[in-house]
Design a protein around this motif. Structure first.
Motif, short mmCIF file in Angstrom:
data_model
loop_
_atom_site.label_atom_id
_atom_site.label_comp_id
_atom_site.label_asym_id
_atom_site.label_seq_id
_atom_site.Cartn_x
_atom_site.Cartn_y
_atom_site.Cartn_z
N UNK A 391 -12.40 -26.33 -6.64
CA UNK A 391 -12.77 -25.59 -7.85
C UNK A 391 -13.45 -26.44 -8.91
N UNK A 392 -13.53 -27.73 -8.70
CA UNK A 392 -14.18 -28.59 -9.69
C UNK A 392 -15.65 -28.24 -9.83
N UNK A 393 -16.16 -28.44 -11.03
CA UNK A 393 -17.54 -28.09 -11.32
C UNK A 393 -18.45 -29.30 -11.08
N UNK A 394 -19.58 -29.04 -10.46
CA UNK A 394 -20.59 -30.06 -10.22
C UNK A 394 -21.95 -29.48 -10.61
N UNK A 395 -22.95 -30.33 -10.67
CA UNK A 395 -24.26 -29.88 -11.11
C UNK A 395 -25.30 -30.10 -10.02
N UNK A 396 -25.96 -29.03 -9.62
CA UNK A 396 -27.08 -29.12 -8.69
C UNK A 396 -28.33 -29.36 -9.52
N UNK A 397 -28.75 -30.62 -9.55
CA UNK A 397 -29.91 -31.01 -10.35
C UNK A 397 -30.68 -32.09 -9.61
N UNK A 398 -31.97 -32.23 -9.84
CA UNK A 398 -32.72 -33.29 -9.15
C UNK A 398 -32.11 -34.66 -9.44
N UNK A 399 -31.98 -35.48 -8.41
CA UNK A 399 -31.40 -36.81 -8.56
C UNK A 399 -32.25 -37.82 -7.80
N UNK A 400 -32.14 -39.07 -8.20
CA UNK A 400 -32.78 -40.18 -7.49
C UNK A 400 -31.77 -41.31 -7.38
N UNK A 401 -31.53 -41.77 -6.16
CA UNK A 401 -30.56 -42.83 -5.90
C UNK A 401 -31.27 -43.94 -5.15
N UNK A 402 -31.40 -45.08 -5.78
CA UNK A 402 -32.05 -46.24 -5.15
C UNK A 402 -33.43 -45.87 -4.59
N UNK A 403 -34.17 -45.09 -5.36
CA UNK A 403 -35.51 -44.72 -4.94
C UNK A 403 -35.57 -43.54 -4.00
N UNK A 404 -34.43 -42.99 -3.61
CA UNK A 404 -34.37 -41.85 -2.69
C UNK A 404 -34.08 -40.58 -3.48
N UNK A 405 -34.90 -39.57 -3.29
CA UNK A 405 -34.74 -38.30 -4.03
C UNK A 405 -34.55 -37.16 -3.04
N UNK A 406 -33.30 -36.76 -2.78
CA UNK A 406 -33.07 -35.66 -1.84
C UNK A 406 -33.50 -34.32 -2.43
N UNK A 407 -33.87 -33.40 -1.57
CA UNK A 407 -34.24 -32.06 -2.00
C UNK A 407 -33.41 -31.05 -1.23
N UNK A 410 -33.85 -25.01 0.02
CA UNK A 410 -34.46 -23.89 -0.68
C UNK A 410 -35.56 -24.34 -1.64
N UNK A 411 -35.59 -25.63 -1.97
CA UNK A 411 -36.56 -26.13 -2.93
C UNK A 411 -36.18 -25.88 -4.36
N UNK A 412 -34.97 -25.32 -4.60
CA UNK A 412 -34.55 -24.98 -5.97
C UNK A 412 -33.29 -25.73 -6.33
N UNK A 413 -32.99 -25.76 -7.62
CA UNK A 413 -31.73 -26.29 -8.13
C UNK A 413 -31.10 -25.21 -8.99
N UNK A 414 -29.79 -24.98 -8.79
CA UNK A 414 -29.16 -23.83 -9.45
C UNK A 414 -28.28 -24.23 -10.63
N UNK A 415 -28.18 -25.52 -10.93
CA UNK A 415 -27.40 -25.92 -12.09
C UNK A 415 -25.93 -26.09 -11.76
#
Length: 718
Positions: A391-407, A410-415
């Motif tokens: 039930x913990x809340x997390x955020x679906x948002x664009x991220x970059x980790x060590x130069x890697x940016x997962x997508x 769906x191509x979208x982020x829902x917050x």
């Protein structure tokens, strides 16, 4: 003159002294060399004497040539299903015994060329080959082959087993020299060609010729002889009925060696691909299971050549259902595999491909493929163990980790969402954030803990399943969740008996260990069940509780679904052997449908089991209990308007709310620091809020909490 003569004598004496001094170390060195040669020669002589006595004794006690001809050492194995029914009989197939003059010379040449080019020169053990074997043992240089001679192979096949040990190798060498001392080269080659195993149950060249080419060995052509000779190195890998290309490629190697050794004229052209192979009826997919299980007998049993019966865990009905599920759902041009485990690790069904005759390669136990998002099992297990809950809340948002940016796919982020939803819809950015927070090494350790046996690289994209794994290992990992966190060890052999019923081996279940705490297993099962109920695995629904996870790799090269229901855990993989794209292949499509088709049959006679997803969190993970920390409100002392102390529990006048928490009526304004009647409070609002828990009651709900937008952040409301 006398002085000159005296000087000459002194010079001569000095020269003689220098020479004497120079000769002393040289003489000492020669003495040591002489001692070494004497001792070394003595030891070599003793070793040779011992070896000669051992060879003479072995040759004297060895059966005669005619006795060896009449002795068949191959073992017959009857494999039985879990209900005792016979599923396959694996045993020797002997053709007609061919004497040396009946065996085509081209067959002899082919075998000598590929297995032992110095066969006619050595005494049973090839000194050059022995030196090469020692070099391989010391350096580990796999590029240098270190094979046994034909005579050594015969000694091993007739008298010994295939265990790799120095003791067995020493006995093999002594027996090989004894064979050479007792029999002629032609007799040894005759014994070898009539006894060696060529795969498919065929022992001897006549049986192999009949099985593969539908005619006796006396009619073998050069190309056919090359194919048969090439089988000895690896009968299953180079079998022409299992892999024609591999058999032809190996035969080409044999033909090249024959030309190099002058057995075939350099200008002769032989095309092994033109050989007409015997048509073989399709074999049951049970052979995928037996190919995996039966080699384990070498470790489970003492050395024996008598007929045995192997009782296995395989369920014939489930095996047929699994085969049909794979064949009925696999995309065109692709392959499929399935592994199904009972709650104790017993393998109920195992399918390694769509057609065993077409290819015997076992994709369920041997193939290394990327599992895609099904790997997120280990990411979320690590997160739950670190303190997260579904039930913990997390955020679906664009991220970059060590130069890697997962997508996300769906191509979208829902917050902002909860962990349960992020897993059910396989949101990549959340998995990346969780993996980064708990540590990629922690995720790798969790995978190893759950039974992944392949190497794991800990770069960021590993959270999305970029490491290659075996299907049987992934199925085992999910089976741990079905067992509520207890370890699971896959096995396929229940017991082994002789044909007369004597027990040779009995499976004993290993003591299980708890790999994760109960609340972690319950939380993970909650996530897996949601993934099937409302997420990417909806196609795996079968009308009763199912928990599982899909997996799809980039460019649709691999499709995965692994899940469990009613104590049975099943993993399905689909894809092409050449790793090319398969149009429309996703874990939630064909693999999930194959899972459902099989599981409907597999669980039909089992009671419906609800999953235990009740999270009983440990104390350290519970929310702080403010009232407990501050004490019981009845223990507090208050004062009235006149400043008099009021005992705990004593009536406090006409006010209904002694804590000053009564709500003002319509139109009434309650100023800070005053009671309902407007009189000053004896204690402040902050103290009262802490004491009564009102502060927690007044907190905005998670939906009212503003959503932050950092690059990488996990929101954990209190």
């Amino acid at each position: 003159m006398e002085k000159r003569g005296s000087r000459r004598k002194k010079a001569a004496r000095s020269e003689m002294a220098r020479r004497a001094e120079g000769d002393r170390p040289q003489g000492s060195w020669r003495r040591w060399l002489r001692k070494i040669m004497i001792w070394g020669g003595s030891l070599a002589l003793l070793g040779a004497l011992f070896l000669g006595l051992a060879v003479a004794f072995a040759a004297r006690s060895m059966p005669s040539f005619y006795q060896l001809k009449a002795t068949q050492t191959a073992q017959t194995i009857v494999v039985r299903a879990r209900d005792g029914t016979e599923i396959v009989a694996i045993g020797p197939s002997y053709g007609k015994w061919l004497s040396s003059d009946q065996i085509p010379q081209v067959m002899k040449n082919a075998m000598v060329a590929v297995e032992d080019r110095r066969f006619y020169m050595h005494p049973g053990v090839d000194p050059y080959g022995l030196a090469r074997a020692v070099y391989v043992a010391i350096t580990g240089d796999k590029r240098v082959s270190a094979t046994s001679t034909i005579t050594q192979q015969l000694a091993r096949n007739v008298f010994l087993n295939n265990n790799r040990s120095l003791d067995r190798k020493a006995r093999e060498m002594i027996l090989a020299m004894a064979l050479e001392a007792k029999f002629s080269k032609e007799q040894i080659l005759e014994l070898y060609l009539n006894k060696v195993y060529f795969g498919g149950g065929a022992y001897g060249i006549d049986s192999a010729s009949r099985n593969f080419f539908s005619h006796p060995a006396t009619e073998l052509s050069t190309a056919e002889a090359a194919i048969i000779a090439g089988l000895v190195k690896a009968p299953s890998r180079y079998s022409p009925t299992a892999d024609v290309d591999a058999a032809v490629g190996r035969a080409s190697v044999v033909l090249r060696l024959m030309k190099e050794q002058g057995m075939i004229a350099p200008d002769v052209t032989v095309d092994p691909s033109a050989v007409n192979l015997k048509e073989e009826k399709g074999q049951n997919s049970v052979r995928y299971f037996t190919d995996w299980a039966l080699p384990q007998l070498d470790l489970l049993l003492p050395e024996t050549f008598e007929p045995i019966e192997v009782w296995t865990t395989l369920d014939t009905g489930m095996q047929r259902a699994a085969t049909a599920a794979i064949k009925g759902n696999v995309p065109g041009g692709a392959q499929g595999a399935l592994v199904s485990l009972d709650r104790d690790g017993a393998i109920l069904a195992l399918v390694g491909g769509t057609d065993y005759v077409e290819t015997s390669y076992n994709r369920a136990t041997d193939a290394l493929r990327q599992p895609g998002s099904s790997w997120k099992l280990f990411v979320y297990l690590a997160a739950l163990e670190a303190g997260y809950t579904p039930d913990d809340r997390v955020v679906d948002t664009p991220v970059t980790i060590d130069g890697w940016s997962p997508r996300n796919s769906s191509g979208r982020n829902v917050g902002e969402i909860d962990v349960r939803t992020a897993f059910a819809y396989s949101i990549n950015t959340v998995a990346a954030q969780l993996g980064n927070e708990v540590g990629f090494g922690t995720v790798a350790s969790m995978a190893k803990r759950f039974g992944i046996t392949t190497p794991i690289k800990t770069y960021p994209s590993m959270v999305l399943g970029s490491n290659e794994v075996r299907l049987i290992d992934m199925t085992r990992a999910f089976a741990v969740l079905s067992a509520k966190g207890a370890s699971v060890e896959p096995y396929g052999i229940v017991k082994v008996t002789t044909a007369g019923g004597k027990l040779l081996y009995q499976h004993e279940r290993r003591r299980s260990s708890q790999l994760v705490a109960d609340y972690v297993a319950a939380g993970m099962t909650d996530l897996l069940q949601t993934a099937v109920n409302t997420g990417t695995g909806r196609a795996a629904q079968i009308g009763r509780p199912v928990a599982g996870k899909t997996g799809t790799t980039s460019s649709n090269k691999d499709g995965y679904f692994v899940g469990f229901s009613s104590g049975i855990t099943t993993g399905v993989w689909m894809g092409r052997d050449d790793s090319k794209k398969v149009g429309g292949l996703q874990g939630g499509t064909a693999p999930a449908k194959a899972f459902a088709a099989y599981m409907r049959y597999a669980v039909k006679d089992r009671p419906v089991e609800e999953f235990d997803t009740d999270l009983k969190l440990p104390e350290w993970q519970l929310e702080p209990d403010d009232e407990y920390m501050l004490g019981d409100p009845d223990d507090y002392y208050f004062v009235d308007e006149q400043g008099n102390l009021i005992e705990p529990g004593e009536p406090q006048g006409p006010r209904d709310d002694p804590f000053g928490d009564a709500q003002p009526g319509p139109g009434e304004a309650q100023r800070p620091g005053r009671g309902a009647d407007g009189a000053p409070q004896a204690v402040g609002d902050d103290f009262l809020d802490e004491a009564t828990g009102a502060r927690r009651d007044r907190r905005p709900r998670p939906s009212q909490t503003p959503t932050p937008q950092p690059s990488i952040e996990i929101i954990r409301p209190r």
